[in-house]
Design an enzyme around this catalytic site. Structure first.
Site, PDB file in Angstrom:
ATOM      1  N   GLU A 199       9.565   1.312  10.901  1.00 49.29           N
ATOM      2  CA  GLU A 199      10.467   2.561  11.069  1.00 49.29           C
ATOM      3  C   GLU A 199       9.731   3.618  10.983  1.00 49.29           C
ATOM      4  OE1 GLU A 199      13.479  -0.187   9.497  1.00 49.29           O
ATOM      5  OE2 GLU A 199      13.472   1.838  10.535  1.00 49.29           O
ATOM      6  N   LYS A 231       1.014  -1.139  -0.044  1.00 49.76           N
ATOM      7  CA  LYS A 231      -0.070   0.043  -0.125  1.00 49.76           C
ATOM      8  C   LYS A 231       0.603   1.030  -0.060  1.00 49.76           C
ATOM      9  CE  LYS A 231      -1.639   2.895   1.938  1.00 49.76           C
ATOM     10  NZ  LYS A 231      -1.729   4.475   1.359  1.00 49.76           N
TER      11      LYS A 231
HETATM   12  N1  NAD Z   1      12.381   5.560   9.778  1.00 49.58           N
HETATM   13  C1  NAD Z   1      12.381   5.588   8.546  1.00 49.58           C
HETATM   14  O1  NAD Z   1      13.015   4.698   7.977  1.00 49.58           O
HETATM   15  C2  NAD Z   1      11.532   6.454   7.848  1.00 49.58           C
HETATM   16  C3  NAD Z   1      11.707   6.457   6.416  1.00 49.58           C
HETATM   17  C4  NAD Z   1      10.980   7.346   5.646  1.00 49.58           C
HETATM   18  C5  NAD Z   1       9.871   8.081   6.646  1.00 49.58           C
HETATM   19  N2  NAD Z   1       9.716   8.012   7.810  1.00 49.58           N
HETATM   20  C6  NAD Z   1       8.651   8.734   8.473  1.00 49.58           C
HETATM   21  O2  NAD Z   1       7.602   8.616   7.680  1.00 49.58           O
HETATM   22  C7  NAD Z   1       6.763   9.984   7.836  1.00 49.58           C
HETATM   23  C8  NAD Z   1       6.498  10.613   6.447  1.00 49.58           C
HETATM   24  O3  NAD Z   1       5.912   9.797   5.634  1.00 49.58           O
HETATM   25  P1  NAD Z   1       4.314   9.745   5.421  1.00 49.58           P
HETATM   26  O4  NAD Z   1       3.567  11.150   5.967  1.00 49.58           O
HETATM   27  O5  NAD Z   1       3.870   8.975   4.361  1.00 49.58           O
HETATM   28  O6  NAD Z   1       3.691   8.933   6.714  1.00 49.58           O
HETATM   29  P2  NAD Z   1       2.401   8.527   7.323  1.00 49.58           P
HETATM   30  O7  NAD Z   1       2.336   7.869   8.520  1.00 49.58           O
HETATM   31  O8  NAD Z   1       1.430   9.679   7.156  1.00 49.58           O
HETATM   32  O9  NAD Z   1       1.694   7.499   6.193  1.00 49.58           O
HETATM   33  C9  NAD Z   1       2.412   6.334   5.823  1.00 49.58           C
HETATM   34  C10 NAD Z   1       1.706   5.453   5.080  1.00 49.58           C
HETATM   35  O10 NAD Z   1       0.742   4.969   5.773  1.00 49.58           O
HETATM   36  C11 NAD Z   1      -0.440   4.862   5.521  1.00 49.58           C
HETATM   37  N3  NAD Z   1      -1.427   4.900   6.719  1.00 49.58           N
HETATM   38  C12 NAD Z   1      -1.794   6.029   7.204  1.00 49.58           C
HETATM   39  N4  NAD Z   1      -2.521   5.733   8.213  1.00 49.58           N
HETATM   40  C13 NAD Z   1      -2.829   4.734   8.287  1.00 49.58           C
HETATM   41  C14 NAD Z   1      -3.440   3.563   8.938  1.00 49.58           C
HETATM   42  N5  NAD Z   1      -4.132   4.092  10.098  1.00 49.58           N
HETATM   43  N6  NAD Z   1      -3.418   2.209   8.720  1.00 49.58           N
HETATM   44  C15 NAD Z   1      -2.729   1.939   7.532  1.00 49.58           C
HETATM   45  N7  NAD Z   1      -1.956   2.680   6.728  1.00 49.58           N
HETATM   46  C16 NAD Z   1      -1.992   4.042   7.360  1.00 49.58           C
HETATM   47  C17 NAD Z   1      -0.444   6.030   4.440  1.00 49.58           C
HETATM   48  O11 NAD Z   1      -1.570   5.865   3.770  1.00 49.58           O
HETATM   49  C18 NAD Z   1       0.929   5.715   3.875  1.00 49.58           C
HETATM   50  O12 NAD Z   1       0.717   4.919   2.854  1.00 49.58           O
HETATM   51  C19 NAD Z   1       7.604  10.912   8.643  1.00 49.58           C
HETATM   52  O13 NAD Z   1       7.318  10.873  10.114  1.00 49.58           O
HETATM   53  C20 NAD Z   1       8.948  10.107   8.422  1.00 49.58           C
HETATM   54  O14 NAD Z   1       9.912  10.200   9.576  1.00 49.58           O
HETATM   55  C21 NAD Z   1      10.485   7.104   8.484  1.00 49.58           C
END
Ligand code: NAD
Ligand code: 6OH
Length: 494
Positions: free
Chosen positions: A263, A187
């Site tokens: 992550e 997803k």
């Molecule tokens: N630690 C790492 O390696 C790493 C790497 C890249 C990004 N990030 C983190 O990701 C964030 C930015 O990415 P983002 O805005 O896409 O994150 P996000 O959490 O908003 O979304 C990530 C994914 O989760 C899905 N999602 C959201 N709510 C959900 C739920 N309740 N159930 C299932 N899926 C759900 C979204 O549609 C998307 O595909 C930042 O906090 C960044 O630090 C961490």
């Protein structure tokens, strides 16, 4: 059918289920926007709960089909072919990634796309060379027993990904998952659907059995993300994204007791000692703050500088920041847009909050003047603050933008305490020419990864991940095998 059917106005981006592309069964769709212009460039078909169930069922069925019967060598050949096909179609992946993210082509062509292939090659090597475990066991009757382990795939793995490095972060999970014999339902972020969809064409081209790789588009709550992570036939969930989202997914994973690999977010510190090589530190930290417009989980958002070099460091960083020109079509384009208007508002909110809390804006702090096609893009200025307090909001909360606060320190003990004073624990960097101190301070960092005199140098065999609110588990090299396989220990009485 292909992942994207193009019309004169916009592309149509489809789900990929059981080896075929298809629209959402409920006819729902959402807009795909180019962040560099703000223009709609595509329509994404949203997977319904039934579509997600179909994808999970296809993944489950593939486990007992040709894929499940393959030897490790046969799987390795297939995923190596995936890497080769990604490289052959690098221009298509580059175009897709740049369309979705608006990031400058040189960022995607040097980081995102090459890692898409590398993540498959890496784990083809790991599963080919990973030794097993065995023990000769003396038994109470004076005899012997032989203990050894066998690794088996976990099953259907849900892969939920973010938008900042879409292909890189998705394949960082799909690569090891497939190498270990699992099947996946991906997803991708609703912001960046294209490269995950395009990878379906690669899977078909190399002859990957249908159902091994599936892609469902949508959002989180009440949409494909939640439908996938709450599907009882999902055996494990690997997620990269915000800490709050991780907490929501963890609750769903608890139903059925599924394993998770997280992550998550970070608020990564950098420590610059007075004896640091300033050229190295400024080059490394300006990349760490501004690369990918600060939308890097490993990026630096707080820098602690030993007082004697504080003013010199700030001046050098300000000059470096001003070299990151917002815009992606100019010849000196370095700073792409933020991913969305919503995310830009979030970052600009932190820009305002910093000033309200008393910060001095060294450079940036607002929205650049951009004309032409990019006038509608989601650009912000690269920004540095001083006169920030360690406890200020912009020094504690993840911003995920091209900005950082710079704070002086006077002692090693003081700066270790400051760096570790956070709920996160993803990464850190330490800059000093005294390598004894470099080793000592790096080991004192409560993080998953610490760089010394460097940043974002990645050996894919190393353990990667964070502690605290930055994640659960480690991926990379053999650490990924621990998550993507189940172990059976077999004891034979001799
Ligand atoms: N630690 C790492 O390696 C790493 C790497 C890249 C990004 N990030 C983190 O990701 C964030 C930015 O990415 P983002 O805005 O896409 O994150 P996000 O959490 O908003 O979304 C990530 C994914 O989760 C899905 N999602 C959201 N709510 C959900 C739920 N309740 N159930 C299932 N899926 C759900 C979204 O549609 C998307 O595909 C930042 O906090 C960044 O630090 C961490
Ligand atoms: O934005 C976060 C980047 C993460 C990078 C990796 O997961 C990696 O390099 O494997």
């Amino acid at each position: 059918m292909t992942s994207v059917s193009s019309s004169p106005i916009t592309d149509t981006i489809l789900n990929f289920i059981d080896g075929s592309y298809r629209e959402g069964s409920e006819g729902k769709s959402f807009s795909n926007v180019n962040p560099a212009t703000g223009a709609e460039i595509g329509v994404v078909h949203e997977a319904s709960q039934a579509d997600v169930a179909d994808a999970v069922a296809a993944a489950k069925a593939a486990l007992t089909g040709p894929w499940g019967k393959m030897t490790t060598a046969e799987r390795v050949n297939l995923i190596t072919a995936v890497a080769t096909e990604i490289e052959r179609r690098a221009d298509d992946f580059l175009a897709a990634e740049v369309a979705d993210t608006g990031k400058p082509r040189h960022v995607a062509s040097h980081i995102d796309i090459p890692r898409g292939a590398a993540n498959f090659r890496m784990f083809a090597d790991v599963v080919s060379t990973m030794p097993g475990e065995s023990f000769n066991t003396p038994t109470p009757d004076g005899g012997q027993a032989f203990n050894y382990t066998v690794r088996k795939p976990k099953g259907v793995v849900a892969v939920v990904c973010p938008w900042n490095f879409p292909l890189l972060l998705m394949t960082w999970k799909v690569g090891p998952a497939l190498a270990c014999g699992n099947t996946v339902v991906v997803k991708p972020s609703e912001e960046t659907p294209r490269t995950a969809a395009l990878l379906g064409e690669v899977m078909n081209a190399v002859g990957m059995p249908k159902g091994v790789y599936n892609v469902v588009h949508g959002f989180g709550p009440g949409s494909a993300g939640e439908f996938l992570t709450s599907n009882p036939d999902v055996d494990a969930i690997t997620f990269t994204g915000e800490t709050g989202t991780g907490q929501a997914i963890m609750q769903k994973a608890a139903t059925g007791v599924r394993d998770i690999s997280f992550e998550l977010g970070g608020k990564n510190p950098a420590i610059v000692f007075a004896d640091a090589d300033l050229d190295k530190a400024v080059e490394g930290l300006s990349r760490s703050v501004f690369l990918n417009t600060g939308q890097v989980c490993l990026g630096t958002e707080r820098v602690y500088v030993e007082r004697p070099i504080f003013d010199a460091f700030v001046a050098r960083m300000a000059a470096a920041a001003q070299g990151f020109k917002p815009g992606v079509t100019g010849d000196r384009a370095y700073l792409g847009p933020l991913i969305s208007a919503e995310h830009r508002e979030k970052v600009l909110g932190y820009y305002r909050r910093a000033v309200e809390d008393g910060a001095t804006v060294v450079t940036g702090g607002g929205v650049p003047e951009i004309s032409g096609a990019e006038a509608g893009g989601f650009f912000v200025e690269p920004t540095l603050w001083i006169d920030v307090a360690h406890g200020d909001t912009v020094m504690r909360e993840e911003i995920f933008g091209p900005c950082c606060g710079i704070v002086p320190f006077d002692s090693e003990d003081e700066v270790i305490a400051l760096a570790n004073d956070t709920v996160y624990g993803l990464c850190a960097s330490v800059w000093t020419e005294n390598l004894s101190r470099g080793h000592r301070v790096a080991a004192a960092m409560e993080v998953g990864v610490c760089w010394v005199n460097s940043w974002f140098l990645r050996d894919l065999r190393t353990a990667f991940g964070g502690s605290g609110h930055s994640g659960i588990g480690r991926e990379g090299g053999v650490h990924s095998l621990e998550f993507y396989t189940e172990i059976t220990n077999i004891c034979v009485k001799l």
